[in-house]
Each structure stands twice: as C-alpha cells, then as structure tokens.
Scaffold this active site. Structure first.
Site, PDB file in Angstrom:
ATOM      1  N   LYS A   1       2.750  -5.671  -3.743  1.00 17.69           N
ATOM      2  CA  LYS A   1       2.589  -4.299  -3.229  1.00 17.69           C
ATOM      3  C   LYS A   1       3.684  -3.964  -2.204  1.00 17.69           C
ATOM      4  O   LYS A   1       4.308  -2.920  -2.284  1.00 17.69           O
ATOM      5  CB  LYS A   1       1.202  -4.116  -2.569  1.00 17.69           C
ATOM      6  CG  LYS A   1       0.032  -4.428  -3.494  1.00 17.69           C
ATOM      7  CD  LYS A   1      -1.303  -4.152  -2.827  1.00 17.69           C
ATOM      8  CE  LYS A   1      -1.629  -5.021  -1.636  1.00 17.69           C
ATOM      9  NZ  LYS A   1      -1.847  -6.453  -1.947  1.00 17.69           N
TER      10      LYS A   1
ATOM     11  N   ARG B   1      -9.161  -0.793   1.389  1.00 18.73           N
ATOM     12  CA  ARG B   1      -9.601  -2.100   0.886  1.00 18.73           C
ATOM     13  C   ARG B   1     -11.105  -2.139   0.693  1.00 18.73           C
ATOM     14  O   ARG B   1     -11.635  -3.171   0.267  1.00 18.73           O
ATOM     15  CB  ARG B   1      -9.190  -3.197   1.867  1.00 18.73           C
ATOM     16  CG  ARG B   1      -7.897  -3.934   1.505  1.00 18.73           C
ATOM     17  CD  ARG B   1      -7.570  -4.847   2.660  1.00 18.73           C
ATOM     18  NE  ARG B   1      -6.765  -5.984   2.386  1.00 18.73           N
ATOM     19  CZ  ARG B   1      -5.459  -6.074   2.590  1.00 18.73           C
ATOM     20  NH1 ARG B   1      -4.776  -5.025   2.958  1.00 18.73           N
ATOM     21  NH2 ARG B   1      -4.823  -7.201   2.404  1.00 18.73           N
TER      22      ARG B   1
ATOM     23  N   ARG C   1      -8.702 -14.440   1.494  1.00 17.42           N
ATOM     24  CA  ARG C   1      -8.152 -13.102   1.214  1.00 17.42           C
ATOM     25  C   ARG C   1      -8.437 -12.701  -0.236  1.00 17.42           C
ATOM     26  O   ARG C   1      -8.740 -11.548  -0.522  1.00 17.42           O
ATOM     27  CB  ARG C   1      -6.650 -13.075   1.512  1.00 17.42           C
ATOM     28  CG  ARG C   1      -6.378 -13.080   3.012  1.00 17.42           C
ATOM     29  CD  ARG C   1      -5.006 -13.610   3.346  1.00 17.42           C
ATOM     30  NE  ARG C   1      -3.928 -12.750   2.908  1.00 17.42           N
ATOM     31  CZ  ARG C   1      -2.669 -13.151   2.764  1.00 17.42           C
ATOM     32  NH1 ARG C   1      -2.337 -14.406   3.034  1.00 17.42           N
ATOM     33  NH2 ARG C   1      -1.750 -12.308   2.386  1.00 17.42           N
TER      34      ARG C   1
HETATM   35  P1  AMP Z   1      -1.796  -7.532   4.127  1.00 14.07           P
HETATM   36  O1  AMP Z   1      -0.522  -7.585   4.885  1.00 14.07           O
HETATM   37  O2  AMP Z   1      -1.994  -6.207   3.452  1.00 14.07           O
HETATM   38  O3  AMP Z   1      -1.967  -8.707   3.195  1.00 14.07           O
HETATM   39  O4  AMP Z   1      -2.983  -7.637   5.215  1.00 14.07           O
HETATM   40  C1  AMP Z   1      -3.114  -8.788   6.029  1.00 14.07           C
HETATM   41  C2  AMP Z   1      -4.479  -8.808   6.718  1.00 14.07           C
HETATM   42  O5  AMP Z   1      -4.650  -7.625   7.525  1.00 14.07           O
HETATM   43  C3  AMP Z   1      -5.694  -8.815   5.783  1.00 14.07           C
HETATM   44  O6  AMP Z   1      -6.002 -10.114   5.326  1.00 14.07           O
HETATM   45  C4  AMP Z   1      -6.767  -8.250   6.719  1.00 14.07           C
HETATM   46  O7  AMP Z   1      -7.216  -9.222   7.650  1.00 14.07           O
HETATM   47  C5  AMP Z   1      -5.998  -7.193   7.500  1.00 14.07           C
HETATM   48  N1  AMP Z   1      -6.027  -5.876   6.813  1.00 14.07           N
HETATM   49  C6  AMP Z   1      -4.956  -5.214   6.298  1.00 14.07           C
HETATM   50  N2  AMP Z   1      -5.324  -4.054   5.732  1.00 14.07           N
HETATM   51  C7  AMP Z   1      -6.672  -3.975   5.881  1.00 14.07           C
HETATM   52  C8  AMP Z   1      -7.650  -3.034   5.484  1.00 14.07           C
HETATM   53  N3  AMP Z   1      -7.330  -1.905   4.817  1.00 14.07           N
HETATM   54  N4  AMP Z   1      -8.964  -3.283   5.803  1.00 14.07           N
HETATM   55  C9  AMP Z   1      -9.300  -4.393   6.468  1.00 14.07           C
HETATM   56  N5  AMP Z   1      -8.428  -5.344   6.856  1.00 14.07           N
HETATM   57  C10 AMP Z   1      -7.131  -5.152   6.569  1.00 14.07           C
END
Ligand code: AMP
Length: 215
Positions: free
Chosen positions: A13, A88, A172
C-alpha cells in the site's frame, strides 16, 4: 479523486501510494506514519500508542479518527487523498464517509491489494525505508540502485520499523483478518471495490491500479 488502498500489512500500500503521489500529485495520508510521529512526541499518549503499535495491535478508533479529521482539515488535498492504512475497522469506515461528506467530498474507489500470506512475511521482514524521505526498500526485492544511497533523495541513512518482526506481524495479520477484512464486503456493497493482484513487480502492480482506477 479520493481513494483507499486496502490490504494486509506488506501488500504494498505504502509503495503504491508513493507512486500515485509522484504520478498524479495526490496526497497520501498514511495513518501508520502519523502514529509513528506520535510515538516520538514524548507525550503520554505517544507512549501508549507506541506500545500498542509495537505489539501489532490496532490503536483505538477514537484516536485514529481524530488524527484523520485533523489531517483532512490541515491539507488542501491536491488531486485527491490516498488513504493508506485507514480505515481499518467498520467504525473508521463510517467515520471517513461522514468526514468526507462534511467537506462536500466523496470516496471514488477502494483498491483491494491481494497478496498471498507467505509472500507478506518475506516482504515485511526484509523491509526498510530511507530515514530522510521515507522511500521504501527491501533487502532482496527492491535495493537502491547505488548501495546505501536512496534513489529518491540521495539520503544515506535507512531505518527499519520496530513492528516489522515476525511476532508483531502475526498480530498485525490477525488484526487485518479480524477487524479490517469486513471492509471488503462493506465497500463491495457500496459499489466502490476494485480488486488488484498485488503480486509482481512494483511497475506491474502500479499499472494494474491505474487500469482499475480508469474503469
Ligand atoms: P501501518 O504503517 O499502516 O502498517 O500501521 C502500523 C501500525 O499503526 C498498526 O499496526 C496499528 O498499530 C497502527 N495503525 C495504523 N493505522 C491504523 C488505523 N487505521 N487504526 C488503528 N491502528 C492503526
């Protein structure tokens, strides 16, 4: 055009969002990055968020929706927003619809990036980014053209995410299948879902996304 890139961790993404920013002048809103910024802020909230992220669990809807609302307000949007890592959960999806409506805008497409679970593990555990501009690299799948020098900005410092390890990746993935995958049905019913094969070269996947957006 406002779009969501939807898919499990490691689906690509962030990489594809960076392509859309470069090619279409869209504005990327990566929620994971704003969480990572919060963790370095040193505030009590920042520390709590850091602990949740390191485990690979989701941050509460309340915090995430508040941050997205702020980002939408502070950002002119250019040729449109790319939501990368948001929504999410179903509550976040409802909130996004309402936030965009308030601004007189709408969601135009949701791209579901499909990648085999085994491929996700190898993608995530080899991933690193440029410390200056955030360009994404991989130990074997995408190395900089000149060893140790970022292709995009010439930076020479790189970093790995604290949550890019096998244990938190398992959490995750679990959070993705439990909380986020229902959004596939949600957006299908709204007529917005476009499915794209996320396996292949970055250019190939980018071409598939362009084709899906042109449909
Ligand atoms: P990412 O960089 O998108 O993989 O996000 C890393 C971490 O940030 C995730 O594992 C969550 O702990 C937190 N996070 C990011 N976006 C969200 C979201 N929309 N809702 C809840 N937690 C989020």
């Amino acid at each position: 055009m406002n779009i969501i890139l939807l898919g499990p961790p490691g689906a690509g993404k962030g990489t594809q969002a960076q392509r859309l920013v470069a090619e279409r002048c869209m504005v990327q809103l990566p929620t994971g990055d704003s969480r990572r910024a919060a963790r370095t802020s040193g505030t009590e909230m920042g520390k709590q968020v850091a602990a949740v992220m390191d485990r690979g669990d989701l941050v509460t809807d309340e915090i995430v929706i508040g941050l997205i609302a702020e980002q939408l307000d502070n950002n002119p949007g250019g040729a449109g927003f790319i939501f990368d890592g948001f929504p999410r959960t179903l509550a976040q999806a409802d909130a996004l619809g309402a936030l965009l409506k308030d601004k007189g805008q709408k969601l135009d497409a949701v791209i579901e990036m499909k990648v085999d679970d085994d491929a996700l593990v190898s993608r995530i555990t080899g991933r690193y980014t440029c410390a200056s501009c955030g360009a994404v690299y991989h130990d074997s799948l995408r190395k900089p053209k000149v060893d140790g020098v970022c292709d995009e900005c010439g930076g020479t410092e790189f970093k790995r995410r604290a949550d890019d390890n096998e244990e938190s990746l398992r959490n995750r993935l679990l959070a993705y299948y439990r909380d986020t995958s229902p959004l596939i049905g949600y957006y299908y019913c709204k007529g917005l879902l476009k499915r794209v094969d996320g396996i292949g070269e970055i250019d190939e996947v980018a071409a598939r996304i362009s084709a899906a957006l042109a449909e």
